[in-house]
Design a protein around this motif. Structure first.
Motif, mmCIF file in Angstrom:
data_model
loop_
_atom_site.group_PDB
_atom_site.id
_atom_site.type_symbol
_atom_site.label_atom_id
_atom_site.label_comp_id
_atom_site.label_asym_id
_atom_site.label_seq_id
_atom_site.Cartn_x
_atom_site.Cartn_y
_atom_site.Cartn_z
ATOM 1 N N TYR A 352 0.814 -1.223 0.000
ATOM 2 C CA TYR A 352 0.000 0.000 0.000
ATOM 3 C C TYR A 352 0.850 1.276 0.000
ATOM 4 C CZ TYR A 352 -3.247 -3.587 1.640
ATOM 5 O OH TYR A 352 -3.989 -4.728 1.765
ATOM 6 N N GLU A 353 2.126 1.124 -0.318
ATOM 7 C CA GLU A 353 3.014 2.293 -0.308
ATOM 8 C C GLU A 353 2.556 3.377 -1.272
ATOM 9 O OE1 GLU A 353 7.600 1.595 0.916
ATOM 10 O OE2 GLU A 353 6.943 0.657 -0.949
ATOM 11 N N THR A 354 1.980 2.970 -2.393
ATOM 12 C CA THR A 354 1.583 3.935 -3.416
ATOM 13 C C THR A 354 0.072 4.195 -3.436
ATOM 14 O OG1 THR A 354 1.449 2.168 -5.073
ATOM 15 C CG2 THR A 354 3.544 3.356 -4.883
ATOM 16 N N LEU A 355 -0.681 3.630 -2.482
ATOM 17 C CA LEU A 355 -2.124 3.859 -2.448
ATOM 18 C C LEU A 355 -2.397 5.343 -2.158
ATOM 19 C CD1 LEU A 355 -5.084 2.832 -2.357
ATOM 20 C CD2 LEU A 355 -4.749 2.454 0.107
ATOM 21 N N PRO A 356 -3.077 6.055 -3.047
ATOM 22 C CA PRO A 356 -3.348 7.471 -2.808
ATOM 23 C C PRO A 356 -4.332 7.654 -1.648
ATOM 24 C CG PRO A 356 -3.697 6.895 -5.114
ATOM 25 C CD PRO A 356 -3.579 5.621 -4.354
ATOM 26 N N ILE A 357 -4.068 8.637 -0.805
ATOM 27 C CA ILE A 357 -4.912 8.921 0.361
ATOM 28 C C ILE A 357 -5.272 10.395 0.361
ATOM 29 C CG2 ILE A 357 -5.072 8.886 2.877
ATOM 30 C CD1 ILE A 357 -2.915 6.694 2.873
ATOM 31 N N VAL A 358 -6.554 10.674 0.537
ATOM 32 C CA VAL A 358 -7.028 12.054 0.644
ATOM 33 C C VAL A 358 -7.748 12.211 1.982
ATOM 34 C CG1 VAL A 358 -8.625 13.785 -0.290
ATOM 35 C CG2 VAL A 358 -7.249 12.388 -1.843
ATOM 36 N N PHE A 359 -7.384 13.245 2.733
ATOM 37 C CA PHE A 359 -8.053 13.538 3.994
ATOM 38 C C PHE A 359 -9.211 14.509 3.759
ATOM 39 C CE2 PHE A 359 -5.021 12.718 7.820
ATOM 40 C CZ PHE A 359 -4.933 11.390 7.445
ATOM 41 N N ILE A 360 -10.322 14.266 4.461
ATOM 42 C CA ILE A 360 -11.414 15.232 4.540
ATOM 43 C C ILE A 360 -11.620 15.524 6.024
ATOM 44 C CG2 ILE A 360 -13.838 15.717 4.081
ATOM 45 C CD1 ILE A 360 -13.790 13.908 1.753
ATOM 46 N N SER A 361 -11.465 16.789 6.420
ATOM 47 C CA SER A 361 -11.480 17.096 7.841
ATOM 48 C C SER A 361 -11.915 18.535 8.080
ATOM 49 C CB SER A 361 -10.084 16.871 8.436
ATOM 50 O OG SER A 361 -10.041 17.260 9.796
ATOM 51 N N THR A 362 -12.323 18.794 9.308
ATOM 52 C CA THR A 362 -12.635 20.168 9.712
ATOM 53 C C THR A 362 -11.365 20.945 10.058
ATOM 54 O OG1 THR A 362 -12.945 19.420 11.991
ATOM 55 C CG2 THR A 362 -14.915 19.566 10.592
ATOM 56 N N GLU A 363 -10.217 20.268 10.045
ATOM 57 C CA GLU A 363 -8.954 20.916 10.407
ATOM 58 C C GLU A 363 -8.610 22.022 9.407
ATOM 59 O OE1 GLU A 363 -6.355 22.342 12.237
ATOM 60 O OE2 GLU A 363 -6.656 20.372 13.185
ATOM 61 N N THR A 364 -8.454 23.257 9.929
ATOM 62 C CA THR A 364 -8.147 24.404 9.063
ATOM 63 C C THR A 364 -6.720 24.911 9.227
ATOM 64 O OG1 THR A 364 -9.060 25.897 10.741
ATOM 65 C CG2 THR A 364 -10.547 25.169 8.970
ATOM 66 N N SER A 365 -5.990 24.369 10.202
ATOM 67 C CA SER A 365 -4.619 24.815 10.423
ATOM 68 C C SER A 365 -3.727 24.381 9.255
ATOM 69 C CB SER A 365 -4.073 24.233 11.732
ATOM 70 O OG SER A 365 -2.669 24.415 11.813
ATOM 71 N N MET A 366 -3.135 25.361 8.567
ATOM 72 C CA MET A 366 -2.274 25.041 7.433
ATOM 73 C C MET A 366 -1.044 24.262 7.881
ATOM 74 S SD MET A 366 -2.035 25.135 4.208
ATOM 75 C CE MET A 366 -3.334 26.304 3.798
ATOM 76 N N MET A 370 0.031 20.652 6.402
ATOM 77 C CA MET A 370 1.350 20.410 5.800
ATOM 78 C C MET A 370 2.036 19.202 6.429
ATOM 79 S SD MET A 370 1.902 22.503 3.329
ATOM 80 C CE MET A 370 0.154 22.320 2.962
ATOM 81 N N VAL A 371 1.850 19.028 7.745
ATOM 82 C CA VAL A 371 2.418 17.860 8.427
ATOM 83 C C VAL A 371 1.808 16.582 7.852
ATOM 84 C CG1 VAL A 371 2.518 16.610 10.620
ATOM 85 C CG2 VAL A 371 2.992 19.056 10.573
ATOM 86 N N VAL A 372 0.501 16.606 7.666
ATOM 87 C CA VAL A 372 -0.195 15.446 7.110
ATOM 88 C C VAL A 372 0.324 15.136 5.706
ATOM 89 C CG1 VAL A 372 -2.424 14.687 6.194
ATOM 90 C CG2 VAL A 372 -2.299 15.658 8.481
ATOM 91 N N LEU A 373 0.431 16.152 4.872
ATOM 92 C CA LEU A 373 0.887 15.945 3.496
ATOM 93 C C LEU A 373 2.324 15.428 3.444
ATOM 94 C CD1 LEU A 373 -0.650 19.138 1.833
ATOM 95 C CD2 LEU A 373 -1.444 16.791 1.590
ATOM 96 N N SER A 374 3.142 15.833 4.426
ATOM 97 C CA SER A 374 4.534 15.389 4.452
ATOM 98 C C SER A 374 4.670 13.916 4.835
ATOM 99 C CB SER A 374 5.346 16.251 5.429
ATOM 100 O OG SER A 374 4.984 15.970 6.776
ATOM 101 N N HIS A 375 3.597 13.322 5.353
ATOM 102 C CA HIS A 375 3.628 11.911 5.750
ATOM 103 C C HIS A 375 2.977 10.995 4.709
ATOM 104 C CE1 HIS A 375 4.766 13.453 9.716
ATOM 105 N NE2 HIS A 375 5.184 12.238 9.978
ATOM 106 N N GLY A 376 2.897 11.468 3.469
ATOM 107 C CA GLY A 376 2.436 10.581 2.402
ATOM 108 C C GLY A 376 0.965 10.694 2.073
ATOM 109 N N VAL A 377 0.287 11.741 2.571
ATOM 110 C CA VAL A 377 -1.106 11.972 2.189
ATOM 111 C C VAL A 377 -1.100 12.809 0.912
ATOM 112 C CG1 VAL A 377 -3.279 13.079 2.858
ATOM 113 C CG2 VAL A 377 -1.956 11.783 4.533
ATOM 114 N N ASP A 378 -1.984 12.473 -0.040
ATOM 115 C CA ASP A 378 -1.933 13.069 -1.373
ATOM 116 C C ASP A 378 -2.829 14.289 -1.549
ATOM 117 O OD1 ASP A 378 -0.363 10.874 -3.107
ATOM 118 O OD2 ASP A 378 -1.621 9.883 -1.621
#
Length: 568
Positions: A352-366, A370-378
């Motif tokens: 699952y190393e290349t499985l694309p992941i998209v987060f949907i969240s109420t989190e508005t802190s940029m 950015m932390v999430v995206l740096s951990h392999g979220v697309d």
């Protein structure tokens, strides 16, 4: 918090094309009404948690539970159209977030502020009418175009011989052609079409006619249907100067062909524009522990033509991925298990190393995004999200992911499975056919006299022949049939739930169409054919056995004079 997941509504997806949009709108209204009925209970639970926090002197675990429910309300209320309630819940969420981040308990003034924000939230819920969600016609029209399945082409050409020739050749590739001799006839017919289901998948329009030098362009620009439903238009003209090409572009032309042009060129353009994404619908796995939101998003993605499954329990995430094989994983960030921790677990699995992941969240802190995206979220989408934004984002990410995967397992010229992927798939499908007690046929096909074609007309022409055979196979066989390029001019076809005699009849029909296609090189027309051998799982149970049997049958077809299909 379980109140949010007690959602007694079952979606009944209507697959009828004419009622899809009405069905979706009705289902969404039902979802919103059910959520509206649940709101008093959700808010009562929130007030109960506030009381419990007061009684426990605001212990961190109680603050966190209170905060998580506020966060869920902020996300789900916006999803279902309660935008003012969403904004008020978001204010309370931000206020509580600082306490959790700094691990502090509120003082008396802060408790009063939390109480005031809570009371205002409850008041807004009681007094605010349901806001209107964006009309769904925009994205459902988009989805109807990207999933368009018809192969109907309108051809407007005043030269009868040219029109009949193009029509006949296009039919060999599986297109249905309606011919119009001039723009007036075309306009009269088109303007009387009321059902979009009868619209063509493309229009091929000559630019110049005897009574109007640019009548084709004038006809297209007068039709708002063409632009509203995004119907591709290919212009053709014997004039190649820039003024004609510019006018074709300004009229929305998807392509321009200078006469005379080969039918292969036209078919290439049609296939590349219309059918590059017409494989299986994209498979989307939604990890969301709020049932109403999960059902809502699943409904929207399903309506846009994607296969969507939702999982409410984060602990079952890996099992769901393994059983569903998604093209894309969409998940909330804040659940009973933190979304970022789940991503790290997923990325530990090499599969699952290349499985694309998209987060949907109420989190508005940029910063957090950015932390999430740096951990392999697309990708990161912020709740509430409009349905058309959700569809466009998920569709685009899934398409990109599938294309990247395709580059690894598919032949670049034909788009078919490569040699190793085809052999692997044959083993998988044979095992499946044994479990289901069904019959599978495997065919080996080989172009006749292909070396002579390469030697006589060159390797570029040889590549065109290979590509055209692959196109005919793809268009004439079922979507469930599995196609592979075995190597060079050889192809392999896995035909599911098909005994060898039926497979032979189908491939003989393909052969009949293929050998009637005109190939051209320097104004010279030539034809070619292929030979084939077929074996089925009734006689051969192992992949190596059925492969060898089909190869022997192919050799027999070649030995018997080529241009035929033989059975093992």
């Amino acid at each position: 918090r379980n109140t949010l997941n007690k959602f007694p509504f079952t979606i009944d997806f209507d697959n009828g094309k004419m009622t899809r949009r009405k069905t979706l709108q009705k289902q969404l209204e039902e979802l919103r009404k059910n959520y509206q009925q649940k709101l008093p209970y959700i808010l009562a639970e929130l007030q109960h948690l506030f009381t419990r926090c007061n009684e426990s002197q605001w212990k961190q675990e109680d603050i966190k539970e209170f905060y998580e429910l506020v966060q869920k309300i902020a996300g789900s209320s916006g999803t279902f159209g309660f935008l003012q309630l969403c904004n008020q819940a978001h204010r309370l969420e931000i206020y509580l977030k600082n306490m959790i981040r700094n691990q502090i308990s509120p003082d008396k003034l802060q408790v009063n502020q939390i109480h005031n924000l809570l009371e205002h939230l409850v008041l807004v819920a009681k007094e605010t009418p349901l806001d209107n969600l964006k009309d769904f016609s925009e994205f459902t029209e988009f989805s109807s175009i990207i999933l368009q399945q018809n192969r109907r082409v309108f051809l407007v050409e005043d030269d009868k011989d040219t029109a009949n020739y193009l029509s006949l050749q296009l039919q060999h590739y599986g297109y249905q052609v309606t011919i119009f001799s001039d723009p007036k006839e075309f306009l009269e017919y088109f303007q009387n079409l009321e059902d979009p289901e009868l619209f063509p998948c493309a229009i091929v329009m000559d630019i110049s006619f005897p009574l109007s030098p640019k009548g084709g362009i004038e006809a297209i620009t007068s039709l708002d249907f063409v632009y509203r439903y995004n119907i591709p238009v290919f212009f053709a003209s014997s004039h190649s100067d820039l003024s004609y090409r510019l006018e074709a572009v300004r009229a929305g032309g998807a392509g321009f062909f200078q006469k005379p042009f080969g039918v292969e060129e036209l078919v290439d353009a049609l296939d590349n524009l219309l059918y590059r994404d017409q494989s299986e619908p994209y498979r989307i796995l939604l990890l969301e522990d709020d049932l109403p939101t999960a059902v809502q998003y699943s409904n929207i993605l399903h309506e846009a033509g994607m296969i969507c499954r939702y999982e409410l329990d984060p602990e079952k995430m890996l099992d769901s991925i393994a059983s569903f094989h998604p093209d894309l994983l969409v998940m909330d960030m804040y659940m009973s298990i933190n979304g970022l921790d789940l991503v790290k677990v997923i990325r530990q699995h090499s599969t699952y190393e290349t499985l694309p992941i998209v987060f949907i969240s109420t989190e508005t802190s940029m910063d957090k995004q950015m932390v999430v995206l740096s951990h392999g979220v697309d990708g990161f989408l912020t709740k509430p999200i409009q349905p058309h934004h959700l569809v466009m984002t998920i569709y685009g990410k899934a398409r990109k992911a599938r294309r990247l995967k395709s580059l690894m397992i598919r032949d670049s010229l034909t788009g078919f499975l490569n040699h190793s992927s085809l052999k692997e798939r044959l083993q998988i499908e044979l095992a499946r056919s044994r479990r289901e007690s069904s019959i599978l046929s495997f065919a080996m096909l080989d172009l006749d006299h292909f070396k002579k074609i390469n030697d006589t007309y060159g390797h570029l022409t040889g590549d065109r022949v290979i590509k055209n055979l692959s196109r005919v196979l793809k268009q004439r066989l079922r979507k469930t049939d599995i196609l592979g390029r075995y190597g060079g001019e050889e192809f392999g076809v896995i035909m599911l739930s098909t005994p060898k005699d039926k497979a032979k009849a189908v491939l003989e029909d393909v052969l009949h169409s293929f050998r009637n296609i005109d190939f051209s090189h320097n104004s010279e027309i030539f034809h070619t054919s292929f030979s084939g051998g077929i074996a089925d799982s009734q006689s051969y149970s192992q992949a190596s056995e059925i492969n060898e049997a089909a190869d022997r049958a192919l050799y027999q077809a070649k030995k018997s004079g080529r241009n035929r299909i033989c059975l093992a």
